[in-house]
Design a protein around this motif. Sequence first.
Motif, PDB file in Angstrom:
ATOM      1  N   SER A 115       0.847  -1.181   0.000  1.00 50.03           N
ATOM      2  CA  SER A 115       0.000   0.000   0.000  1.00 50.03           C
ATOM      3  C   SER A 115       0.881   1.229   0.000  1.00 50.03           C
ATOM      4  N   ILE A 116       0.338   2.319  -0.498  1.00 51.58           N
ATOM      5  CA  ILE A 116       1.064   3.575  -0.553  1.00 51.58           C
ATOM      6  C   ILE A 116       0.097   4.670  -0.139  1.00 51.58           C
ATOM      7  N   SER A 117       0.554   5.576   0.698  1.00 47.85           N
ATOM      8  CA  SER A 117      -0.328   6.605   1.231  1.00 47.85           C
ATOM      9  C   SER A 117      -0.610   7.676   0.188  1.00 47.85           C
ATOM     10  N   ASN A 118      -1.683   8.432   0.425  1.00 52.07           N
ATOM     11  CA  ASN A 118      -2.003   9.543  -0.468  1.00 52.07           C
ATOM     12  C   ASN A 118      -0.888  10.581  -0.470  1.00 52.07           C
ATOM     13  N   LYS A 119      -0.270  10.797   0.688  1.00 46.60           N
ATOM     14  CA  LYS A 119       0.837  11.742   0.771  1.00 46.60           C
ATOM     15  C   LYS A 119       1.995  11.285  -0.121  1.00 46.60           C
ATOM     16  N   GLU A 120       2.307  10.007  -0.099  1.00 41.62           N
ATOM     17  CA  GLU A 120       3.389   9.481  -0.935  1.00 41.62           C
ATOM     18  C   GLU A 120       3.045   9.591  -2.409  1.00 41.62           C
ATOM     19  N   ILE A 121       1.772   9.367  -2.752  1.00 41.15           N
ATOM     20  CA  ILE A 121       1.354   9.492  -4.147  1.00 41.15           C
ATOM     21  C   ILE A 121       1.557  10.922  -4.633  1.00 41.15           C
ATOM     22  N   VAL A 122       1.172  11.893  -3.816  1.00 41.99           N
ATOM     23  CA  VAL A 122       1.344  13.297  -4.197  1.00 41.99           C
ATOM     24  C   VAL A 122       2.821  13.630  -4.370  1.00 41.99           C
ATOM     25  N   LEU A 123       3.675  13.131  -3.473  1.00 50.01           N
ATOM     26  CA  LEU A 123       5.107  13.389  -3.592  1.00 50.01           C
ATOM     27  C   LEU A 123       5.683  12.768  -4.861  1.00 50.01           C
ATOM     28  N   ILE A 124       5.209  11.581  -5.216  1.00 47.94           N
ATOM     29  CA  ILE A 124       5.645  10.963  -6.478  1.00 47.94           C
ATOM     30  C   ILE A 124       5.258  11.845  -7.652  1.00 47.94           C
ATOM     31  N   CYS A 125       4.040  12.377  -7.634  1.00 45.03           N
ATOM     32  CA  CYS A 125       3.578  13.218  -8.743  1.00 45.03           C
ATOM     33  C   CYS A 125       4.407  14.491  -8.858  1.00 45.03           C
ATOM     34  N   TYR A 126       4.747  15.096  -7.724  1.00 52.11           N
ATOM     35  CA  TYR A 126       5.616  16.274  -7.769  1.00 52.11           C
ATOM     36  C   TYR A 126       6.971  15.924  -8.370  1.00 52.11           C
ATOM     37  N   ARG A 127       7.537  14.832  -7.867  1.00 51.07           N
ATOM     38  CA  ARG A 127       8.913  14.507  -8.239  1.00 51.07           C
ATOM     39  C   ARG A 127       9.031  13.967  -9.657  1.00 51.07           C
ATOM     40  N   LYS A 128       8.153  13.059 -10.028  1.00 54.04           N
ATOM     41  CA  LYS A 128       8.292  12.377 -11.313  1.00 54.04           C
ATOM     42  C   LYS A 128       7.542  13.083 -12.454  1.00 54.04           C
ATOM     43  N   ILE A 129       6.336  13.583 -12.170  1.00 57.95           N
ATOM     44  CA  ILE A 129       5.547  14.187 -13.248  1.00 57.95           C
ATOM     45  C   ILE A 129       5.861  15.669 -13.400  1.00 57.95           C
ATOM     46  N   ILE A 130       5.870  16.429 -12.276  1.00 62.08           N
ATOM     47  CA  ILE A 130       6.099  17.871 -12.371  1.00 62.08           C
ATOM     48  C   ILE A 130       7.584  18.191 -12.550  1.00 62.08           C
ATOM     49  N   ARG A 131       8.443  17.585 -11.714  1.00 58.87           N
ATOM     50  CA  ARG A 131       9.867  17.897 -11.820  1.00 58.87           C
ATOM     51  C   ARG A 131      10.508  17.246 -13.034  1.00 58.87           C
ATOM     52  N   ASP A 132      10.351  15.914 -13.156  1.00 58.54           N
ATOM     53  CA  ASP A 132      11.024  15.184 -14.225  1.00 58.54           C
ATOM     54  C   ASP A 132      10.252  15.213 -15.533  1.00 58.54           C
ATOM     55  N   LEU A 133       8.989  15.682 -15.489  1.00 61.47           N
ATOM     56  CA  LEU A 133       8.128  15.740 -16.677  1.00 61.47           C
ATOM     57  C   LEU A 133       8.021  14.379 -17.361  1.00 61.47           C
ATOM     58  N   ASP A 134       7.853  13.339 -16.556  1.00 57.40           N
ATOM     59  CA  ASP A 134       7.669  11.991 -17.074  1.00 57.40           C
ATOM     60  C   ASP A 134       6.176  11.787 -17.365  1.00 57.40           C
ATOM     61  N   LEU A 135       5.755  12.110 -18.572  1.00 61.13           N
ATOM     62  CA  LEU A 135       4.336  12.048 -18.935  1.00 61.13           C
ATOM     63  C   LEU A 135       3.823  10.624 -19.046  1.00 61.13           C
ATOM     64  N   SER A 136       4.725   9.646 -19.050  1.00 62.26           N
ATOM     65  CA  SER A 136       4.282   8.250 -19.117  1.00 62.26           C
ATOM     66  C   SER A 136       3.552   7.843 -17.840  1.00 62.26           C
ATOM     67  N   LEU A 137       3.721   8.613 -16.750  1.00 66.67           N
ATOM     68  CA  LEU A 137       3.084   8.286 -15.482  1.00 66.67           C
ATOM     69  C   LEU A 137       1.735   8.973 -15.293  1.00 66.67           C
ATOM     70  N   VAL A 138       1.366   9.836 -16.220  1.00 67.85           N
ATOM     71  CA  VAL A 138       0.108  10.581 -16.071  1.00 67.85           C
ATOM     72  C   VAL A 138      -1.082   9.641 -15.976  1.00 67.85           C
ATOM     73  N   ASP A 139      -1.144   8.648 -16.834  1.00 67.39           N
ATOM     74  CA  ASP A 139      -2.273   7.712 -16.826  1.00 67.39           C
ATOM     75  C   ASP A 139      -2.342   6.915 -15.527  1.00 67.39           C
ATOM     76  N   LYS A 140      -1.195   6.731 -14.874  1.00 67.02           N
ATOM     77  CA  LYS A 140      -1.158   5.941 -13.645  1.00 67.02           C
ATOM     78  C   LYS A 140      -1.620   6.736 -12.430  1.00 67.02           C
ATOM     79  N   TYR A 141      -1.323   8.038 -12.415  1.00 68.87           N
ATOM     80  CA  TYR A 141      -1.571   8.823 -11.208  1.00 68.87           C
ATOM     81  C   TYR A 141      -2.621   9.931 -11.362  1.00 68.87           C
TER      82      TYR A 141
END
Length: 256
Positions: free
Chosen positions: A23-49
Amino acid sequence: MHLYGVNVRLCSYPIVNYKLMESISNKEIVLICYRKIIRDLDLSLVDKYIREDYIQHSPTVKDGMAGLCEMLHFMKTLPRPTEVAPSPIIRIIAQSDFVAVHLDIRFMGKRAAIIDLFRLQDGMLAEHWDAGQGIGDDDVNMTNGTITINESVDARESKMIVQQYYNNDLSKADVYLSADYIEHNTASTLLNWPDSIKMHRLIAEGDLVFAQCEGVKSGKIFALYHIFRVETGKIAEHWSVEQEVPAVMAHGNGMF
């Protein structure tokens, strides 16, 4: 992420363990989105999160996953930062489906305090609100102060104290403040309240409480986002941002 009409590139975030977890917390999910989608601009993760029916309230970003992707594609066209900046994430508060994030953004000589609010559904970002306020030379303390959440404090009690503060005569705010109360926003203090105020959402984790409010000042409507730290039954510390609600937005969802 926008900064007064300028899309900015966030640079550094708390490290999250991306190994498979039960399991992964909502807080961890948000941090992943900041780090991987917003910072790294990894658009491949958009559909996942990000949900397809993602609801956007930020006034300058179009609605839905499509609107978010349009912003991310634009960010890809911006020059990459030449230096690694410190993490802009200062505080993060989570309760149930909501996660509030307090950020200190620096970009092209400008600095602003931003508070993002996310609603999650089934492990994905479903809705987003934000408000921001520029940090001037006289407001350098807008985001500093206590960072760590005191989890030994009952969040229900923290929320109740802040709720009582809003429910009572706000002109007597000093009754609710501790003797060593610390104010971080000199332009929007608890002793300088708007003409009227409406609370939309209130979430708490330990001794920190986030309040999303709508206020009227001199006939203008503002998004007022507040973070409180509660200690021994009183408000001990306060951060906030306020942003005027624009007449025209990139969507029809409003800021609240």
